[in-house]
Design a protein around this motif. Structure first.
Motif, short mmCIF file in Angstrom:
data_model
loop_
_atom_site.label_atom_id
_atom_site.label_comp_id
_atom_site.label_asym_id
_atom_site.label_seq_id
_atom_site.Cartn_x
_atom_site.Cartn_y
_atom_site.Cartn_z
N HIS A 209 0.79 -1.22 -0.06
CA HIS A 209 -0.09 0.16 0.03
C HIS A 209 0.79 1.33 -0.03
O HIS A 209 0.35 2.35 -0.25
N ASN A 210 2.13 1.12 0.44
CA ASN A 210 3.05 2.24 0.50
C ASN A 210 2.30 3.29 1.41
O ASN A 210 2.43 4.37 1.17
N ASP A 211 1.70 3.05 2.41
CA ASP A 211 1.20 3.61 3.45
C ASP A 211 1.47 2.93 4.85
O ASP A 211 0.79 1.82 5.19
N ALA A 213 -0.01 3.17 7.50
CA ALA A 213 -1.44 2.96 8.22
C ALA A 213 -1.98 1.70 7.68
O ALA A 213 -2.87 1.22 8.52
N ASP A 215 0.03 -0.72 5.55
CA ASP A 215 0.98 -1.71 5.41
C ASP A 215 1.39 -2.39 6.80
O ASP A 215 0.85 -1.77 7.74
N SER A 238 -0.14 -2.94 11.83
CA SER A 238 0.32 -1.87 10.93
C SER A 238 1.68 -1.36 11.05
O SER A 238 2.19 -1.58 12.34
#
Length: 262
Positions: A209-211, A213, A215, A238
């Motif tokens: 997700h490259n996030d 929160a 990932d 997360s």
């Protein structure tokens, strides 16, 4: 005595007061020893009309994801083993490398574990390399694991992703490399807000997700209920939650700066 020396002494004294993997006793059964439950690794499964998929690197289960097969372990559920999370996490890590994992007392001795406070990252690293060096050094010419002080989230993520899908290790040994990190337990699932220093072994990740929160990382929990843990053998949280727990360790336990073993 200089102010700097005084500050270091105070930090060390304060850190010594922090508990290590120990909480209130509860009556939930959690027998010591290896865990029979195997982690259910995600596998990409096509649904409907198959679509072209990006090629996967060895060790990956999908683009941006990866996993290493490990086994779980339970620390003995008694007072004497309340601070054995480092040895338990080391057993999980070693299970990726060897079929006959040493018992927790043997690992604790190799790690210079102090039953009253646990162990330091550098000691855990020496124990890990003691067991894996016989196969790693002939292949790579040097030890595989080292302890580091990492204060940037991106660098932690890089270590996790590179090690778990380490192509050289996979091609040579048939598996990737699990990563051990230092945390505080207060914000981690299964600890009921009990705050203690803690070691865990991460063996799977999803950074697609490259996030932070969204990932995730997956790790094994080895402590007994007496030590304060009341959750399943494996947890997925997360990256943002992991980083909160890791930052807390850096802040609250300056006596041991080595927070990532990879």
């Amino acid at each position: 005595m200089s102010q700097g020396v005084i500050k270091i002494a105070l930090a060390t004294a304060f850190a010594a007061l922090l508990p290590s993997c120990f909480g209130a006793q509860v009556n939930t059964a959690r027998p010591g020893g290896p865990v029979a439950l195997a982690y259910n690794f995600p596998r990409p499964t096509p649904t409907g009309t198959p679509e072209p998929q990006p090629s996967l690197t060895l060790g990956q289960v999908a683009a941006g994801q990866g996993a290493v097969q490990v086994r779980g372990f339970h620390e003995p559920g008694d007072w004497a083993h309340r601070n054995y999370c480092g040895a338990g996490a080391t057993q999980v890590l070693l299970s990726a490398w060897m079929s006959d994992v040493p018992d927790i007392e043997t690992v604790a001795k190799a790690s210079n574990l102090n039953p009253n406070r646990g162990e330091f990252g550098a000691d855990a690293t020496r124990a890990i390399n003691r067991y894996v060096n016989p196969v790693v050094i002939p292949a790579f010419g040097q030890p595989r694991y080292k302890a580091e002080h990492i204060i940037q989230l991106d660098e932690v993520k890089t270590r996790i992703a590179q090690d778990i899908v380490d192509q050289q290790a996979i091609m040579t040994f048939g598996h990737g490399v699990p990563v051990m990190v230092q945390t505080m337990t207060k914000t981690m699932p299964g600890w009921n807000h009990w705050n203690a220093t803690h070691m865990i072994t991460i063996f799977a990740f999803d950074f697609s997700h490259n996030d932070p929160a969204l990932d995730t990382v997956t790790y094994a929990e080895t402590p007994s209920p007496l030590a304060g843990y009341r959750g399943p053998d494996f947890q997925t949280i997360s990256v943002a939650a992991l980083w909160v727990a890791m930052q807390a360790y850096i802040k609250e336990f300056p006596a041991d700066p080595m927070n990532v073993i990879s």
